[in-house]
Design a protein around this motif. Structure first.
Motif, mmCIF file in Angstrom:
data_model
loop_
_atom_site.group_PDB
_atom_site.id
_atom_site.type_symbol
_atom_site.label_atom_id
_atom_site.label_comp_id
_atom_site.label_asym_id
_atom_site.label_seq_id
_atom_site.Cartn_x
_atom_site.Cartn_y
_atom_site.Cartn_z
ATOM 1 N N HIS A 96 0.957 -1.280 -0.106
ATOM 2 C CA HIS A 96 0.149 -0.084 0.068
ATOM 3 C C HIS A 96 0.844 1.410 0.087
ATOM 4 O O HIS A 96 2.093 1.287 0.711
ATOM 5 C CB HIS A 96 -0.909 -0.045 1.035
ATOM 6 N N HIS A 104 -1.484 -0.387 8.479
ATOM 7 C CA HIS A 104 -2.679 -0.381 7.590
ATOM 8 C C HIS A 104 -3.737 -0.077 8.462
ATOM 9 O O HIS A 104 -4.185 -0.562 9.592
ATOM 10 C CB HIS A 104 -2.815 -1.652 6.996
ATOM 11 N N HIS A 113 -2.569 3.922 6.395
ATOM 12 C CA HIS A 113 -1.698 4.376 4.933
ATOM 13 C C HIS A 113 -2.262 5.228 4.358
ATOM 14 O O HIS A 113 -3.430 5.079 4.335
ATOM 15 C CB HIS A 113 -1.510 2.952 4.162
ATOM 16 N N ASP A 116 -4.782 3.933 1.510
ATOM 17 C CA ASP A 116 -6.056 3.091 2.241
ATOM 18 C C ASP A 116 -7.335 3.722 1.854
ATOM 19 O O ASP A 116 -7.395 5.033 1.935
ATOM 20 C CB ASP A 116 -5.952 2.794 3.803
ATOM 21 N N PRO A 167 -0.497 -5.860 7.107
ATOM 22 C CA PRO A 167 -0.197 -4.832 6.273
ATOM 23 C C PRO A 167 -1.536 -4.506 5.369
ATOM 24 O O PRO A 167 -1.514 -3.453 4.558
ATOM 25 C CB PRO A 167 0.816 -4.861 5.698
#
Ligand code: ZN
Length: 181
Positions: A96, A104, A113, A116, A167
């Motif tokens: 990401h 995450h 992130h 996201d 993650p």
């Protein structure tokens, strides 16, 4: 009479064309840096199943994702750090997009992130969409440019993102990918 009418009309047309061209030049001169980009997301067999578009706003990037051919369900979708989508696993898109070095998910205390995004909810007709604004980001320039030297990709995962598990929110394999450009 006919000839006079024609001669009168021509200068008017020419004036109109000049005015339009001038406005276009002014717009492109003011947006030399990248302000929008888009990606066609393809599955492992190469079929287009969704489209993503990004637009740079002031200190943020608005992302729109539209499914056009996915089975009904909820899917994790993220901006990944590298602009590469090699089928079938799409691992070349990298993790990401995470320029600020966090974990995450919006529900993770150490999150989230920059890449996201909300889950994509797809109905029985194969369509669904969302729009989401990433704060503190840009497409180019600034501290957190999405489209840096190696670009970026938008990836759809096989199941929903739990917004918490590092993650990638337990969202499973990558099922579709598109390079932003
Ligand atoms: Zn993430």
């Amino acid at each position: 009479m006919m000839k006079h009418g024609l001669w009168l009309a021509l200068p008017l047309l020419a004036l109109g064309a000049c005015a339009t061209g001038g406005e276009d030049d002014a717009v492109s001169a003011g947006s030399a840096a990248t302000r929008t980009a888009a990606a066609e997301l393809r599955n492992a067999s190469g079929a287009g199943v969704a489209r993503a578009s990004v637009e740079e706003l002031e200190d943020s990037v608005r992302v729109r994702v539209e499914a056009s051919g996915l089975p009904q369900g909820a899917y994790g979708v993220h901006v990944h750090t590298t602009g590469a989508c090699d089928a079938p696993a799409f691992t070349t898109a990298g993790p990401h997009w995470n320029p600020t070095g966090q974990q995450h998910g919006k529900d993770n205390p150490q999150g989230m992130h920059k890449g996201d995004l909300p889950n994509l909810l797809v109905g029985a007709d194969g369509t669904g969409s969302f729009e989401y604004t990433i704060a503190g980001a840009s497409l180019s320039g600034g501290p957190n440019p999405m489209l840096d030297a190696d670009g970026a990709a938008v990836v759809v995962h096989q199941s929903a993102d739990d917004y918490r598990t590092d993650p990638s929110g337990n969202s499973g394999n990558r099922i579709a990918c598109g390079v932003l450009g």
